[in-house]
Design an enzyme around this catalytic site. Structure first.
Site, short mmCIF file in Angstrom:
data_model
loop_
_atom_site.label_atom_id
_atom_site.label_comp_id
_atom_site.label_asym_id
_atom_site.label_seq_id
_atom_site.Cartn_x
_atom_site.Cartn_y
_atom_site.Cartn_z
N TYR A 151 0.43 -0.87 -0.12
CA TYR A 151 0.29 0.34 0.71
C TYR A 151 1.30 1.49 0.33
O TYR A 151 0.63 2.33 -0.90
CB TYR A 151 -1.16 0.22 1.20
N ARG A 158 1.02 6.47 -7.11
CA ARG A 158 0.43 7.33 -7.35
C ARG A 158 -0.02 9.01 -7.17
O ARG A 158 0.28 9.63 -7.88
CB ARG A 158 -1.24 7.56 -6.11
N GLU A 323 -14.15 -1.49 6.98
CA GLU A 323 -13.82 -0.25 6.50
C GLU A 323 -15.24 0.06 5.33
O GLU A 323 -16.26 -1.29 4.97
CB GLU A 323 -12.87 -0.08 5.03
#
Length: 330
Positions: A151, A158, A323
């Site tokens: 991640y 990103r 989540e």
């Protein structure tokens, strides 16, 4: 709130937010309906389609068979593909999606950089340049330790692919881990010709201000986004985080309750009605399949009648068990 939103919409000529629903249907049917901007199937059992508006999300659903998620607008929709980006648009709204095979890209960081660079280049050709909401689905999101965690590498890639694209503020977003054997990074977004209003949670540190312990590159997202017509709130992936720390490690029920408290804080900050109703579709991402029944049970008690898709997905922090994201319409 509804009346105020409607008055603002009329005054500014803003288009209503796409209507998001879950439906048991065949993709061939929903894709022929007027105003279909995008449709999503879930898991390996979901059919394929070469329509640019259709995306088979790599997450498996705990519902069998799984419903389709459908986005519809009050306008004629056109669609196509521009290099790696599939897209559709109508009524001032844009859906865009890109998928990158990690093995071909050279790893998750390179895949994220390529994917976001492609999206930024594509968005530069569009009138609907205001990105409001992004979804990121990443294989084995928690593998690796410290800065080598996948991640965190995704966040690095990103940021490199984006450059200064979000210099004026981040959209709402979700990043969830999938378990598909093919390491394909899936990213899709909703954009508009008009800007929305980012919403933060007063109970939480803004994600881009996280301390160094969460990686070289802080996650870049707003906690929620109030849509341009102020008729809906797009809620980012929300978990049991208070301040910047994960809460209630190992306690599923406490984490779920904390998550629901965070959702209510977002609604209050956005001046949206409290609670969720039958027109407020949510997704709950559950790390361990053995927890799915209990999550469903609690959500049915706390959110009666609210449509919730229960998905097998890993949260970006390995200590977090559940989540939730979704929509609240005014």
């Amino acid at each position: 709130m509804v009346q105020a939103g409607e008055n603002l919409q009329v005054r500014l000529g803003l288009s209503r937010t796409p209507h998001v629903t879950y439906r048991m249907a065949d993709p061939g049917t929903v894709l022929t309906e007027p105003g279909t901007l995008a449709a999503f199937g879930f898991g390996t059992g979901s059919p394929d389609s070469d329509d640019p508006r259709w995306l088979r999300v790599a997450l498996e659903s705990f519902d069998a068979p799984a419903p389709i998620e459908l986005w519809q607008v009050d306008a004629t929709v056109v669609c196509g593909q521009q290099e790696a980006v599939r897209w559709s648009s109508g009524g001032g709204w844009l859906f865009a999606a890109v998928e990158v095979n990690e093995h071909e890209a050279g790893g998750i960081e390179s895949a994220a950089r390529q994917a976001y660079a492609a999206l930024c280049q594509f968005m530069g050709t569009r009138d609907e340049r205001c990105v409001l909401r992004i979804w990121n689905y990443i294989a084995n999101i928690n593998d690796g330790d410290d800065d080598a965690e996948r991640y965190k590498q995704f966040c690095d890639g990103r940021a490199a692919g984006l450059g200064d694209f979000f210099a004026n503020g981040f959209p709402a977003a979700t990043a969830i881990g999938h378990h598909d054997r093919q390491h394909v990074l899936q990213i899709y977004l909703l954009a508009s010709a008009d800007a929305g209003q980012a919403v933060e949670n007063p109970r939480q540190v803004s994600a881009w201000r996280y301390p160094r312990q969460y990686g070289r590159t802080s996650p870049g997202f707003a906690r929620a986004m109030l849509m341009p017509a102020r008729d809906a709130l797009a809620i980012s992936g929300t978990a049991a985080v208070v301040g910047h720390a994960s809460a209630h490690e190992g306690d599923l029920e406490a984490q779920l309750n904390e998550t629901l408290t965070n959702l209510e804080a977002l609604l209050a900050t956005a001046d949206m009605p409290a609670g969720f109703d039958t027109h407020s579709p949510l997704k709950a991402y559950v790390r361990h399949p053995t927890d799915a029944y209990r999550v469903r049970e609690i959500l049915q008690q706390r959110l009666p009648g609210v449509p919730v898709l229960l998905m097998h997905g890993d949260v970006c922090r390995r200590e977090l068990l559940v989540e939730i994201d979704g929509w609240r319409y005014s």
